[in-house]
Design a protein around this motif. Structure first.
Motif, PDB file in Angstrom:
ATOM      1  N   ALA A 356       0.824  -1.211   0.000  1.00 56.13           N
ATOM      2  CA  ALA A 356       0.000   0.000   0.000  1.00 56.13           C
ATOM      3  C   ALA A 356       0.858   1.260   0.000  1.00 56.13           C
ATOM      4  CB  ALA A 356      -0.922  -0.011   1.212  1.00 56.13           C
ATOM      5  N   ILE A 357       1.956   1.245   0.750  1.00 63.33           N
ATOM      6  CA  ILE A 357       2.825   2.421   0.831  1.00 63.33           C
ATOM      7  C   ILE A 357       3.536   2.659  -0.492  1.00 63.33           C
ATOM      8  CG2 ILE A 357       4.933   3.320   1.923  1.00 63.33           C
ATOM      9  CD1 ILE A 357       3.907   1.968   4.527  1.00 63.33           C
ATOM     10  N   VAL A 358       3.986   1.591  -1.134  1.00 66.21           N
ATOM     11  CA  VAL A 358       4.620   1.746  -2.449  1.00 66.21           C
ATOM     12  C   VAL A 358       3.641   2.364  -3.438  1.00 66.21           C
ATOM     13  CG1 VAL A 358       5.463   0.437  -4.454  1.00 66.21           C
ATOM     14  CG2 VAL A 358       6.387  -0.028  -2.181  1.00 66.21           C
ATOM     15  N   ILE A 359       2.394   1.908  -3.425  1.00 64.09           N
ATOM     16  CA  ILE A 359       1.380   2.469  -4.319  1.00 64.09           C
ATOM     17  C   ILE A 359       1.129   3.941  -4.003  1.00 64.09           C
ATOM     18  CG2 ILE A 359      -1.094   2.388  -4.832  1.00 64.09           C
ATOM     19  CD1 ILE A 359      -0.875  -0.661  -4.741  1.00 64.09           C
ATOM     20  N   ASP A 360       1.195   4.304  -2.721  1.00 61.16           N
ATOM     21  CA  ASP A 360       0.980   5.693  -2.315  1.00 61.16           C
ATOM     22  C   ASP A 360       2.001   6.651  -2.923  1.00 61.16           C
ATOM     23  OD1 ASP A 360      -1.237   5.201  -0.794  1.00 61.16           O
ATOM     24  OD2 ASP A 360      -0.186   5.169   1.125  1.00 61.16           O
ATOM     25  N   VAL A 361       3.234   6.194  -3.089  1.00 64.28           N
ATOM     26  CA  VAL A 361       4.313   7.114  -3.472  1.00 64.28           C
ATOM     27  C   VAL A 361       4.714   6.991  -4.934  1.00 64.28           C
ATOM     28  CG1 VAL A 361       5.202   7.185  -1.118  1.00 64.28           C
ATOM     29  CG2 VAL A 361       6.139   5.507  -2.714  1.00 64.28           C
ATOM     30  N   ILE A 362       3.930   6.260  -5.719  1.00 65.22           N
ATOM     31  CA  ILE A 362       4.239   6.054  -7.125  1.00 65.22           C
ATOM     32  C   ILE A 362       3.171   6.703  -7.995  1.00 65.22           C
ATOM     33  CG2 ILE A 362       4.447   4.277  -8.930  1.00 65.22           C
ATOM     34  CD1 ILE A 362       6.871   4.486  -7.156  1.00 65.22           C
ATOM     35  N   SER A 423      10.515  10.591   4.576  1.00 62.08           N
ATOM     36  CA  SER A 423      10.210  11.115   3.234  1.00 62.08           C
ATOM     37  C   SER A 423       8.822  10.720   2.742  1.00 62.08           C
ATOM     38  CB  SER A 423      11.257  10.609   2.228  1.00 62.08           C
ATOM     39  OG  SER A 423      11.318   9.188   2.242  1.00 62.08           O
ATOM     40  N   TYR A 424       8.091   9.946   3.539  1.00 61.63           N
ATOM     41  CA  TYR A 424       6.809   9.399   3.089  1.00 61.63           C
ATOM     42  C   TYR A 424       5.811  10.495   2.723  1.00 61.63           C
ATOM     43  CZ  TYR A 424       2.414   6.723   3.302  1.00 61.63           C
ATOM     44  OH  TYR A 424       1.199   6.164   3.023  1.00 61.63           O
ATOM     45  N   ARG A 430       3.918  14.334  -3.648  1.00 62.65           N
ATOM     46  CA  ARG A 430       4.410  14.505  -5.020  1.00 62.65           C
ATOM     47  C   ARG A 430       3.652  13.593  -5.977  1.00 62.65           C
ATOM     48  NH1 ARG A 430       9.222  13.013  -4.125  1.00 62.65           N
ATOM     49  NH2 ARG A 430       9.845  15.019  -3.261  1.00 62.65           N
ATOM     50  N   ALA A 431       3.421  12.340  -5.559  1.00 62.74           N
ATOM     51  CA  ALA A 431       2.679  11.410  -6.410  1.00 62.74           C
ATOM     52  C   ALA A 431       1.255  11.901  -6.629  1.00 62.74           C
ATOM     53  CB  ALA A 431       2.666  10.016  -5.768  1.00 62.74           C
ATOM     54  N   GLY A 432       0.638  12.480  -5.589  1.00 62.38           N
ATOM     55  CA  GLY A 432      -0.707  13.014  -5.730  1.00 62.38           C
ATOM     56  C   GLY A 432      -0.771  14.194  -6.677  1.00 62.38           C
ATOM     57  N   GLU A 433       0.245  15.059  -6.617  1.00 62.52           N
ATOM     58  CA  GLU A 433       0.302  16.207  -7.524  1.00 62.52           C
ATOM     59  C   GLU A 433       0.442  15.759  -8.972  1.00 62.52           C
ATOM     60  OE1 GLU A 433       3.520  18.526  -6.116  1.00 62.52           O
ATOM     61  OE2 GLU A 433       2.522  19.134  -4.253  1.00 62.52           O
ATOM     62  N   LEU A 434       1.273  14.725  -9.206  1.00 66.03           N
ATOM     63  CA  LEU A 434       1.436  14.212 -10.563  1.00 66.03           C
ATOM     64  C   LEU A 434       0.136  13.630 -11.087  1.00 66.03           C
ATOM     65  CD1 LEU A 434       4.932  12.493 -10.215  1.00 66.03           C
ATOM     66  CD2 LEU A 434       4.387  14.500 -11.611  1.00 66.03           C
ATOM     67  N   ALA A 435      -0.606  12.955 -10.187  1.00 67.48           N
ATOM     68  CA  ALA A 435      -1.891  12.377 -10.591  1.00 67.48           C
ATOM     69  C   ALA A 435      -2.875  13.473 -10.992  1.00 67.48           C
ATOM     70  CB  ALA A 435      -2.465  11.540  -9.455  1.00 67.48           C
ATOM     71  N   LEU A 436      -2.908  14.574 -10.208  1.00 67.53           N
ATOM     72  CA  LEU A 436      -3.808  15.679 -10.526  1.00 67.53           C
ATOM     73  C   LEU A 436      -3.417  16.347 -11.841  1.00 67.53           C
ATOM     74  CD1 LEU A 436      -4.210  17.322  -6.995  1.00 67.53           C
ATOM     75  CD2 LEU A 436      -5.953  16.039  -8.295  1.00 67.53           C
ATOM     76  N   ALA A 437      -2.103  16.499 -12.030  1.00 71.10           N
ATOM     77  CA  ALA A 437      -1.631  17.126 -13.289  1.00 71.10           C
ATOM     78  C   ALA A 437      -2.000  16.263 -14.486  1.00 71.10           C
ATOM     79  CB  ALA A 437      -0.122  17.312 -13.210  1.00 71.10           C
ATOM     80  N   ARG A 438      -1.862  14.945 -14.311  1.00 68.67           N
ATOM     81  CA  ARG A 438      -2.209  14.045 -15.408  1.00 68.67           C
ATOM     82  C   ARG A 438      -3.699  14.111 -15.727  1.00 68.67           C
ATOM     83  NH1 ARG A 438      -2.302   7.473 -15.186  1.00 68.67           N
ATOM     84  NH2 ARG A 438      -2.264   7.073 -17.423  1.00 68.67           N
TER      85      ARG A 438
END
Length: 446
Positions: A356-362, A423-424, A430-438
């Motif tokens: 779950a944590i890996v999915i959170d940060v990717i 760093s979590y 950062r991953a959430g921002e990329l998702a929103l940008a996409r």
């Protein structure tokens, strides 16, 4: 496997071919997952027989378990890349046929080298099955049902592990240890033939940047390195998850032999008792997954701190169970086994949360690749390392001392999770921002 690409199919909220074909695909894929882990784990309860017949060292015995995880780790990515381009159903049929025939061939081996080679083929057949099977299940069902169904699919691996440990000893006691491989190998062949009746789905087109990542092993490998460099959380979680799996895999692999050698329990009964510890671990993975999720509701970084604490608890329980007598603390067999069960229950605390944590940060578009990186670490540096390392230590110090020392890797896991906790939050944001940008860019590209 890009499972998220499947969500872009038209009619995502319905069944791909209808409920009947979907549930048949799920049942068949689940059954093969159980057989997969039966074939993988059956050998550990055969160690006492093999050591007596062939005079093998514990290092050699441990390698018979570890070689499967090594070939699974090295073969998973090529198999997944092939299955993404070809038929998933035919890929699964081929995999099940290979690992089942390889398991059956173990029955006819007459030397250690032959058996080691056959076991490596078992791993080669099993490589990639988890990801390909998960993708097939996800394609058949509505999006709202996928999480629960995939959780059940991966949980069936624990069922297979319990059955494998138990059946090996029981079958060997009646018909000899060679026969155990034949008995557990045949069901996989039958299921592979039946699996041809499962309906396949067509390859889903990816956007060019993601499609490039799956064109070759080189591209995929470079992408994997890039993921680890960009996300320190992912790197440290992969290290921590692998370190804790060293403890789990060593305990599961060597407990039947410990009960037989130290307590004089017959191999068949030792296998059944060891299966109880595996079952406790399977239940623990569910319980502690929920506990870790709850701990991180208000402060996500607490997930990692909770995992670190649980790793230390498992270290103390297991190390004390095997090492108390050397400290001058007398434990009877019942009390020792109770501590081992408790330690086994806690030791699997990281199995669910690390994924779950890996999915959170990717980035959402490459989460399947991130999961494959975690699987690579877990198989190559966790599941493969544990049984072999315990065998090496057992040859040098004795099995009891080895099982006392191995839990120290829980401290390595705890340290890695604490570092990841720093760093979590940033990596998740950062991953959430990329998702929103996409998501914002998607209409413009249409």
């Amino acid at each position: 496997m890009d499972l998220h690409a499947l969500e872009k199919r038209p009619g995502e909220d319905g069944y791909l071919f209808g409920p009947g074909p979907a549930w048949f695909a799920f049942a068949m894929t689940l059954a093969l997952m159980v057989v997969d882990y039966v074939d993988r784990q059956v050998i550990v309860s055969l160690f006492p027989y093999m050591k007596a017949d062939w005079g093998l060292s514990d290092k050699q015995l441990g390698a018979l378990v570890s070689v499967v995880s090594v070939t699974v780790a090295l073969g998973a990515l090529p198999v997944a890349l092939f299955a993404d381009r070809a038929s998933r159903v035919k890929s699964i049929v081929a995999m099940a046929t290979v690992w089942s025939l390889a398991t059956i061939s173990c029955m006819f081996t007459r030397s250690y080298g032959q058996l080691l080679a056959a076991r490596s083929l078992v791993g080669l057949g099993e490589a990639g099955y988890g990801s390909v099977g998960a993708a097939l299940i996800a394609s058949h069902f509505p999006a709202r049902m996928r999480s629960a169904l995939l959780a059940g699919f991966f949980a069936s691996a624990s069922v297979g592990s319990v059955l494998g440990v138990m059946l090996g000893g029981v079958i060997a006691a009646k018909w000899g240890w060679h026969a155990a491989f034949g008995v557990v190998g045949v069901p996989g062949l039958l299921l592979a033939l039946a699996y041809l009746k499962v309906r396949d789905y067509r390859t889903v087109a990816l956007d060019p940047s993601l499609d490039a990542k799956r064109r070759s092993l080189g591209e995929a490998a470079r992408h994997i390195v890039g993921l680890l460099v960009r996300s320190p959380t992912m790197l440290w979680v992969c290290i921590g998850g692998a370190a804790q799996l060293i403890v789990v895999s060593a305990l599961w692999s060597w407990l039947p032999s410990f009960l037989n050698r130290v307590h004089g329990i017959a191999p068949a009964q030792a296998a059944v008792k060891a299966a109880l510890v595996v079952l406790a671990g399977a239940l623990g993975s569910v319980v502690w997954g929920a506990v870790v999720d709850r701990a991180g509701r208000r402060a996500p970084a607490r997930k990692l701190a909770t995992m670190a604490l649980l790793c230390i608890v498992s270290l103390l329980l297991i190390a004390f169970a095997f090492g108390a007598n050397r400290l001058g603390i007398a434990l009877d067999a019942g009390a020792q086994f109770a501590l081992i069960v408790a330690g086994g229950f806690v030791a699997t605390c990281t199995v669910g949360p690390v994924s779950a944590i890996v999915i959170d940060v990717i980035h959402p578009g490459v989460r399947a690749t991130g999961s494959s990186v975690l699987a690579l670490f877990q198989n190559l540096f966790g599941l493969a390392a544990g049984p072999f390392l315990a065998g090496v230590l057992s040859d040098a110090w004795g099995l009891t001392q080895a099982l006392t020392a191995i839990p120290a890797f829980g401290a390595v896991a705890a340290l890695a999770f604490l570092i990841a906790g720093r760093s979590y939050a940033a990596d998740k944001g950062r991953a959430g921002e990329l998702a929103l940008a996409r998501a914002a860019a998607t209409p413009a590209l249409a």
